[in-house]
Design a protein around this motif. Structure first.
Motif, PDB file in Angstrom:
ATOM      1  N   THR A 149       0.814  -1.224   0.000  1.00 22.40           N
ATOM      2  CA  THR A 149       0.000   0.000   0.000  1.00 22.40           C
ATOM      3  C   THR A 149       0.846   1.272   0.000  1.00 22.40           C
ATOM      4  OG1 THR A 149      -0.186  -0.225   2.393  1.00 22.40           O
ATOM      5  CG2 THR A 149      -2.001  -1.062   1.061  1.00 22.40           C
ATOM      6  N   LYS A 150       2.116   1.158   0.375  1.00 21.84           N
ATOM      7  CA  LYS A 150       3.024   2.296   0.312  1.00 21.84           C
ATOM      8  C   LYS A 150       4.267   1.838  -0.446  1.00 21.84           C
ATOM      9  CE  LYS A 150       3.500   5.083   3.851  1.00 21.84           C
ATOM     10  NZ  LYS A 150       3.104   6.416   3.324  1.00 21.84           N
ATOM     11  N   ILE A 151       4.499   2.447  -1.604  1.00 24.47           N
ATOM     12  CA  ILE A 151       5.635   2.083  -2.457  1.00 24.47           C
ATOM     13  C   ILE A 151       6.403   3.369  -2.761  1.00 24.47           C
ATOM     14  CG2 ILE A 151       6.376   0.995  -4.610  1.00 24.47           C
ATOM     15  CD1 ILE A 151       3.586  -0.355  -4.719  1.00 24.47           C
ATOM     16  N   ILE A 152       7.577   3.491  -2.169  1.00 27.69           N
ATOM     17  CA  ILE A 152       8.378   4.722  -2.319  1.00 27.69           C
ATOM     18  C   ILE A 152       9.554   4.447  -3.239  1.00 27.69           C
ATOM     19  CG2 ILE A 152       9.710   6.490  -1.119  1.00 27.69           C
ATOM     20  CD1 ILE A 152       8.120   5.816   1.412  1.00 27.69           C
ATOM     21  N   GLY A 153       9.666   5.228  -4.294  1.00 34.95           N
ATOM     22  CA  GLY A 153      10.798   5.132  -5.203  1.00 34.95           C
ATOM     23  C   GLY A 153      11.824   6.196  -4.870  1.00 34.95           C
ATOM     24  N   VAL A 154      13.093   5.832  -4.855  1.00 37.05           N
ATOM     25  CA  VAL A 154      14.174   6.758  -4.531  1.00 37.05           C
ATOM     26  C   VAL A 154      15.121   6.854  -5.713  1.00 37.05           C
ATOM     27  CG1 VAL A 154      16.093   7.272  -2.977  1.00 37.05           C
ATOM     28  CG2 VAL A 154      14.022   6.167  -2.080  1.00 37.05           C
ATOM     29  N   ASP A 155      15.340   8.066  -6.201  1.00 39.32           N
ATOM     30  CA  ASP A 155      16.261   8.269  -7.325  1.00 39.32           C
ATOM     31  C   ASP A 155      16.657   9.736  -7.354  1.00 39.32           C
ATOM     32  OD1 ASP A 155      17.334   8.401 -10.198  1.00 39.32           O
ATOM     33  OD2 ASP A 155      16.657   6.314 -10.110  1.00 39.32           O
ATOM     34  N   CYS A 176       7.567   9.387  -4.729  1.00 39.89           N
ATOM     35  CA  CYS A 176       8.956   9.329  -5.178  1.00 39.89           C
ATOM     36  C   CYS A 176       9.757  10.388  -4.427  1.00 39.89           C
ATOM     37  CB  CYS A 176       9.062   9.563  -6.684  1.00 39.89           C
ATOM     38  SG  CYS A 176       8.349   8.232  -7.684  1.00 39.89           S
ATOM     39  N   VAL A 177      10.998  10.034  -4.103  1.00 37.41           N
ATOM     40  CA  VAL A 177      11.832  10.909  -3.285  1.00 37.41           C
ATOM     41  C   VAL A 177      13.191  11.085  -3.946  1.00 37.41           C
ATOM     42  CG1 VAL A 177      12.919  11.240  -1.036  1.00 37.41           C
ATOM     43  CG2 VAL A 177      10.684  10.126  -1.186  1.00 37.41           C
ATOM     44  N   ASN A 178      13.624  12.338  -4.013  1.00 37.13           N
ATOM     45  CA  ASN A 178      14.960  12.660  -4.506  1.00 37.13           C
ATOM     46  C   ASN A 178      15.838  13.016  -3.301  1.00 37.13           C
ATOM     47  OD1 ASN A 178      17.284  13.712  -5.649  1.00 37.13           O
ATOM     48  ND2 ASN A 178      16.210  14.963  -7.171  1.00 37.13           N
ATOM     49  N   PRO A 179      16.873  12.211  -3.015  1.00 37.57           N
ATOM     50  CA  PRO A 179      17.734  12.511  -1.858  1.00 37.57           C
ATOM     51  C   PRO A 179      18.308  13.920  -1.877  1.00 37.57           C
ATOM     52  CG  PRO A 179      18.214  10.324  -2.703  1.00 37.57           C
ATOM     53  CD  PRO A 179      17.292  10.975  -3.698  1.00 37.57           C
ATOM     54  N   LYS A 180      18.474  14.490  -3.078  1.00 32.65           N
ATOM     55  CA  LYS A 180      19.054  15.829  -3.181  1.00 32.65           C
ATOM     56  C   LYS A 180      18.119  16.916  -2.666  1.00 32.65           C
ATOM     57  CE  LYS A 180      22.153  14.863  -7.081  1.00 32.65           C
ATOM     58  NZ  LYS A 180      22.540  15.261  -8.471  1.00 32.65           N
ATOM     59  N   ASP A 181      16.853  16.570  -2.507  1.00 34.50           N
ATOM     60  CA  ASP A 181      15.875  17.551  -2.029  1.00 34.50           C
ATOM     61  C   ASP A 181      15.805  17.620  -0.505  1.00 34.50           C
ATOM     62  OD1 ASP A 181      15.198  18.126  -4.633  1.00 34.50           O
ATOM     63  OD2 ASP A 181      13.457  16.779  -4.671  1.00 34.50           O
ATOM     64  N   ASP A 212      17.886   7.726   4.531  1.00 35.33           N
ATOM     65  CA  ASP A 212      17.294   6.671   5.355  1.00 35.33           C
ATOM     66  C   ASP A 212      16.424   7.256   6.461  1.00 35.33           C
ATOM     67  OD1 ASP A 212      19.192   6.460   8.055  1.00 35.33           O
ATOM     68  OD2 ASP A 212      20.285   7.119   6.275  1.00 35.33           O
ATOM     69  N   GLU A 213      16.807   8.427   6.968  1.00 37.52           N
ATOM     70  CA  GLU A 213      15.981   9.073   7.986  1.00 37.52           C
ATOM     71  C   GLU A 213      14.681   9.585   7.376  1.00 37.52           C
ATOM     72  OE1 GLU A 213      18.085  12.028  10.185  1.00 37.52           O
ATOM     73  OE2 GLU A 213      19.834  10.743  10.568  1.00 37.52           O
ATOM     74  N   VAL A 214      14.767  10.076   6.150  1.00 34.14           N
ATOM     75  CA  VAL A 214      13.562  10.541   5.446  1.00 34.14           C
ATOM     76  C   VAL A 214      12.582   9.391   5.270  1.00 34.14           C
ATOM     77  CG1 VAL A 214      12.668  11.510   3.290  1.00 34.14           C
ATOM     78  CG2 VAL A 214      14.815  12.379   4.246  1.00 34.14           C
ATOM     79  N   ILE A 215      13.093   8.252   4.797  1.00 30.89           N
ATOM     80  CA  ILE A 215      12.228   7.095   4.557  1.00 30.89           C
ATOM     81  C   ILE A 215      11.669   6.540   5.866  1.00 30.89           C
ATOM     82  CG2 ILE A 215      12.110   4.747   3.608  1.00 30.89           C
ATOM     83  CD1 ILE A 215      12.447   7.001   1.523  1.00 30.89           C
ATOM     84  N   THR A 216      12.497   6.516   6.890  1.00 33.48           N
ATOM     85  CA  THR A 216      12.040   6.024   8.192  1.00 33.48           C
ATOM     86  C   THR A 216      10.866   6.853   8.713  1.00 33.48           C
ATOM     87  OG1 THR A 216      14.231   5.171   8.752  1.00 33.48           O
ATOM     88  CG2 THR A 216      12.732   5.584  10.583  1.00 33.48           C
ATOM     89  N   GLU A 217      10.940   8.165   8.530  1.00 38.52           N
ATOM     90  CA  GLU A 217       9.844   9.038   8.963  1.00 38.52           C
ATOM     91  C   GLU A 217       8.586   8.789   8.132  1.00 38.52           C
ATOM     92  OE1 GLU A 217      11.228  13.030   8.803  1.00 38.52           O
ATOM     93  OE2 GLU A 217      12.666  12.787  10.444  1.00 38.52           O
ATOM     94  N   LYS A 218       8.774   8.626   6.824  1.00 41.66           N
ATOM     95  CA  LYS A 218       7.620   8.446   5.929  1.00 41.66           C
ATOM     96  C   LYS A 218       6.929   7.100   6.132  1.00 41.66           C
ATOM     97  CE  LYS A 218       9.139  11.484   2.136  1.00 41.66           C
ATOM     98  NZ  LYS A 218       7.896  12.295   2.112  1.00 41.66           N
ATOM     99  N   THR A 219       7.630   6.144   6.721  1.00 40.26           N
ATOM    100  CA  THR A 219       7.062   4.802   6.903  1.00 40.26           C
ATOM    101  C   THR A 219       6.824   4.469   8.381  1.00 40.26           C
ATOM    102  OG1 THR A 219       9.306   3.884   6.817  1.00 40.26           O
ATOM    103  CG2 THR A 219       8.037   3.889   4.762  1.00 40.26           C
TER     104      THR A 219
END
Length: 377
Positions: free
Chosen positions: A219-225, A242-247, A253-260
């Motif tokens: 139900t939650k699919i996050i793409g990182v590029d 979708c998440v751009n690490p440069k943003d 990993d902290e960004v994704i941990t918060e989002k999930t």
């Protein structure tokens, strides 16, 4: 006039050294020997592994060599003792062949044959010779297949017969990229419905993983590029975000941990970058997260591993070719395509004439293509 038993002159893209453009040459392709098959290649995908080899990322590579390992075609002729296919049959070439006799092949949890050339890169047939030559000089093959050529010769265990109704310019992707990403999600990680997934790298393998996560019911699919141009296609195929690490100013990993809410249930690294492997592992839940490495790093790279990442409950694993037993499973994937259950055409960004192969590599390197498929005449 039949070409069986005769030497065929064939256009091929020959690699003469690391970091050099491929050269279109007319090579001689000898007829198949006993338990070998000569195939007219009709379509071949350009995979990052081909570029990985050209950049020197493999432990060894013998030049000159004809690269390419993601191909489909039609059997032109067979050598003595071949019974599994006959001229005219449509086939997918297998870059990780399986003899189905050795201990590894027979193990229910393995798809890695003791007899294939993956990691060894000898570039020869089983009899330690090659069927490719140019002006009398030997040319090596690649990953048991060599699909960057109009004709190739493979050992019998390096093909699987498929339905003739299948479009060769799509099913060629099953030979590597699609099967690798798609199968790793379903066969290796076994993603469960309602779960959260993060996919690092949105190339051909990553996009295939996205498709599988959606099919699995995540139900939650996050793409990182780092290339935002890939995000529309990723969302079309199943990414919920979708998440751009440069943003972001904080580690990804902290960004994704918060989002999930504490870390993703499943993580997949599809790049071959050890730093991103670390980020992917740390993006999964510390207590029960499943982290799977798919990307292939340079053979000199090493993954720094904090044992506490695993002692708390995470699992870390790798997968090759999606844990599919290719001779048995690839025809089933073709049937799923024909039944409309999977959409391989969605992964094809460009179809180019074979002669434009170097352009195809540039499109891949510049992040312009999920997959470019070369079409042979």
């Amino acid at each position: 006039m039949s070409t069986a038993g005769k030497v065929i002159k064939s256009k091929a893209a020959v690699a003469y050294g690391f970091k050099k453009p491929l050269v279109i040459e007319v090579v001689e392709v000898a007829p198949p020997k006993a338990r070998e098959i000569r195939v007219k290649v009709y379509a071949s995908g350009i995979c990052h592994t081909d570029d990985h080899a050209l950049k020197g990322g493999m432990a060894s590579l013998n030049f000159p060599v004809i690269l390419g390992h993601e191909g489909a075609g039609v059997v032109e002729s067979v050598g003595e003792g071949v019974f599994k296919v006959q001229p005219g049959d449509h086939v997918i070439l297998l870059c990780s062949p399986m003899c189905m006799k050795c201990k590894a092949c027979l193990h229910e949890d393995s798809n890695f044959c003791e007899k294939n050339d993956v990691g060894k890169n000898v570039g020869l047939m089983h009899d330690k010779t090659t069927r490719f030559s140019i002006k009398g000089k030997m040319i090596h093959n690649f990953m048991s297949t060599s699909t960057f050529t109009e004709y190739t010769v493979v050992d019998e265990f390096a093909i699987c017969k498929i339905d003739k109704a299948a479009p060769l310019d799509q099913v060629c992707l099953i030979g590597c990229g699609f099967a690798t990403g798609f199968g790793t999600v379903l066969n290796t990680a076994k993603v469960k419905p309602g779960s959260s997934c993060v996919i690092f790298g949105l190339g051909g393998i990553g996009m295939s993983a996205v498709m599988a996560c959606k099919i699995a019911g995540a139900t939650k699919i996050i793409g990182v590029d780092i290339n935002p141009e890939k995000f529309p296609k990723a969302k079309e195929l199943g990414c919920t975000e979708c998440v751009n690490p440069k943003d972001h100013s904080k580690p990804i990993d902290e960004v994704i941990t918060e989002k999930t809410n504490g870390g993703a249930d499943y993580g997949f690294e599809c790049i071959g970058n050890v730093d991103m492997m670390v980020s992917m592992i740390k993006s999964t839940n510390y207590a029960f997260g499943s982290a799977t490495i798919i990307g292939v790093p340079a053979f000199t790279d090493r993954l720094p591993l904090d044992v506490m990442w695993l002692l708390t409950g995470r699992t870390l694993q790798g997968a090759f070719l999606g844990d599919y037993k290719a001779p048995l499973d690839f025809p089933k994937l073709v049937n799923e395509l024909l039944a409309g259950k999977i959409d391989l055409n969605a992964l094809v960004s460009f179809r180019l004439p074979f002669e434009d192969i170097n352009k195809g590599f540039d499109l891949m390197r510049n992040g312009k293509a999920v997959r470019t498929v070369l079409l042979m005449k």
